[in-house]
Design an enzyme around this catalytic site. Structure first.
Site, mmCIF file in Angstrom:
data_model
loop_
_atom_site.group_PDB
_atom_site.id
_atom_site.type_symbol
_atom_site.label_atom_id
_atom_site.label_comp_id
_atom_site.label_asym_id
_atom_site.label_seq_id
_atom_site.Cartn_x
_atom_site.Cartn_y
_atom_site.Cartn_z
ATOM 1 N N ASP A 1 16.124 -18.493 39.333
ATOM 2 C CA ASP A 1 17.457 -18.196 38.793
ATOM 3 C C ASP A 1 18.348 -17.752 39.950
ATOM 4 O O ASP A 1 18.167 -16.677 40.505
ATOM 5 C CB ASP A 1 17.351 -17.092 37.734
ATOM 6 C CG ASP A 1 18.692 -16.757 37.088
ATOM 7 O OD1 ASP A 1 19.728 -17.325 37.496
ATOM 8 O OD2 ASP A 1 18.696 -15.906 36.171
ATOM 9 N N HIS B 1 18.348 -20.348 35.713
ATOM 10 C CA HIS B 1 18.877 -19.339 34.794
ATOM 11 C C HIS B 1 18.518 -19.645 33.345
ATOM 12 O O HIS B 1 18.229 -18.739 32.561
ATOM 13 C CB HIS B 1 20.397 -19.262 34.956
ATOM 14 C CG HIS B 1 21.038 -18.171 34.162
ATOM 15 N ND1 HIS B 1 20.758 -16.832 34.346
ATOM 16 C CD2 HIS B 1 21.958 -18.215 33.162
ATOM 17 C CE1 HIS B 1 21.466 -16.101 33.509
ATOM 18 N NE2 HIS B 1 22.196 -16.915 32.771
ATOM 19 N N SER C 1 21.149 -12.980 29.985
ATOM 20 C CA SER C 1 22.384 -13.294 30.685
ATOM 21 C C SER C 1 23.481 -12.302 30.257
ATOM 22 O O SER C 1 23.289 -11.090 30.349
ATOM 23 C CB SER C 1 22.782 -14.749 30.407
ATOM 24 O OG SER C 1 23.827 -15.164 31.230
#
EC number: 2.3.1.46
Length: 390
Positions: free
Chosen positions: A330, A363, A165
């Site tokens: 995601d 995610h 991320s």
């Protein structure tokens, strides 16, 4: 270097745990020039390390953290054995990032609220917390600060810089800002820049904090309050983007909190209860000013900006080999965002491996113990270990 101690007699840890760890506070007196033109001096960074740095300092791996994480990547603390590192399933003896072979470093970024200098820290100019006066920091500022940590350890080149991320954005920035200081760049569930939708979600989250009556322009410390209502909503918004529709349907569906509907605006559905729980928990330990700073750093990251939006030209500076991984469900940083990065690297004939992992968890899959994902990471680190003789 972080102390790694034996666990207390009453505490039993798995054989693949790094054990009980003690973070180190590193102080840097030399001013750090920030991207916004200002500088910060006399700052602290919290650091944890796992494993042993080899004689030629070639086995070091930097793990960069995401929005609400910290330097506490793996292991537990003696005074709170329930506080397990946020990527403990990835880092440890025999784990994909094997601390029997690699020396792993976690750094808490400037502006955070877990011990590194940030809005909660004392401003030496006033003797009060920085609050809203803390300078806006960027991914590039964090990378420059992390490079100073590497200098303290005498590390001239990392075997790898890794992150998921926002951590993946820092890894990309490392490959551009210090191309000779990393052999491999591992980017997981990330993106070369935020989309308009990503920025919009961040703006709604920030607005919830800024509009909280307890925010007081960011100087709520002096009032003895905390904008918990705004933080709760911000976390709830963020958490929705971390989960896939499939995962939420599987976990909650339309299950009610009680047997029958109550025709009220109290919690009716299990998913509502879950979001409120996550919001309440987050508001207890996270700082609102830090949330504003980190989400804005996310917004600003765009290495292609200086090249007229041409990511291929931007990535021409890299020298590292890349592993890029994404997850099919995601939707915060969808696989096509990772493929943009892969294409830019291939256009420059840079060595890159790409994996798109079929996983239902959205995610947050980058934090979970998915066998296919972990096998990929293990195989890649085996390759790195062979290269450096670790």
């Amino acid at each position: 270097m972080t102390d790694v101690a034996l666990p207390p007699a009453a505490l039993t840890l798995p054989n693949d745990s790094v054990g009980v760890v003690t973070p180190q506070r590193m102080h840097f007196q030399e001013p750090l020039k920030l991207r916004n033109g200002s500088s910060i001096a006399g700052y602290d960074l919290m650091v944890e390390t796992y494993g042993t740095l080899n004689a030629d300092r070639s086995n070091a791996v930097l793990v960069c953290h995401a929005l609400n994480a910290s330097h506490h990547v793996a292991g537990v603390y003696a005074d709170d054995p329930r506080d397990v590192g946020w990527w403990d399933n990835m880092v440890g003896p025999g784990k994909p990032l094997d601390t029997n072979r690699f020396f792993v470093i976690g750094v808490n970024n400037l502006g955070s609220c877990f011990g590194s200098t940030g809005p909660m820290s004392t401003n030496p100019a006033t003797g009060e917390p920085y609050g809203a006066a803390f300078p806006v920091v960027t991914v590039e500022d964090w990378v420059n600060a992390q490079a100073r940590v590497a200098d303290v350890f005498g590390i001239t080149q990392f075997a790898a810089v890794m992150g998921g991320s926002l951590g993946g954005m820092q890894a990309v920035a490392w490959s551009l800002m210090y191309p000779q200081r990393l052999r491999h760049c591992i980017v997981v569930a990330s993106t070369p820049k935020l989309s308009a939708q990503n920025i919009a979600f961040n703006e709604v989250a920030r607005s919830s904090i800024l509009s909280d009556p307890d925010f007081h322009g960011g100087n709520y410390y002096a009032h003895g309050v905390k904008p918990k209502r705004g933080l709760r909503v911000a976390r709830m918004i963020g958490h929705i983007t971390y989960l896939s529709d499939e995962d939420m349907a599987e976990k909650f569906g339309r299950e009610l909190k009680t047997e029958d509907i109550r025709f009220s605006f109290d919690v009716e559905f299990q998913v509502e209860s879950y979001l409120r729980y996550q919001g309440d928990k987050f508001a207890e330990y996270f700082d609102a000013n830090t949330y504003l700073l980190i989400t804005r750093a996310l917004d600003y990251f765009d290495p292609a900006l200086a090249y007229g939006g041409d990511l291929t030209r931007a990535m021409a500076q890299t020298q590292a080999s890349f592993l890029v991984a994404s997850f099919t469900t995601d939707w915060r940083f969808a696989p096509n965002r990772s493929r943009e990065l892969v294409k830019a690297l291939l256009d420059n004939k840079r060595p890159v491996s790409y994996a798109e992992i079929d996983a239902p968890h959205g995610h947050d899959a980058f934090l979970l113990d998915d066998p296919r994902y972990h096998n990929l990471m293990r195989a890649y680190y085996d390759r790195i270990a062979e290269e450096i003789g670790a």
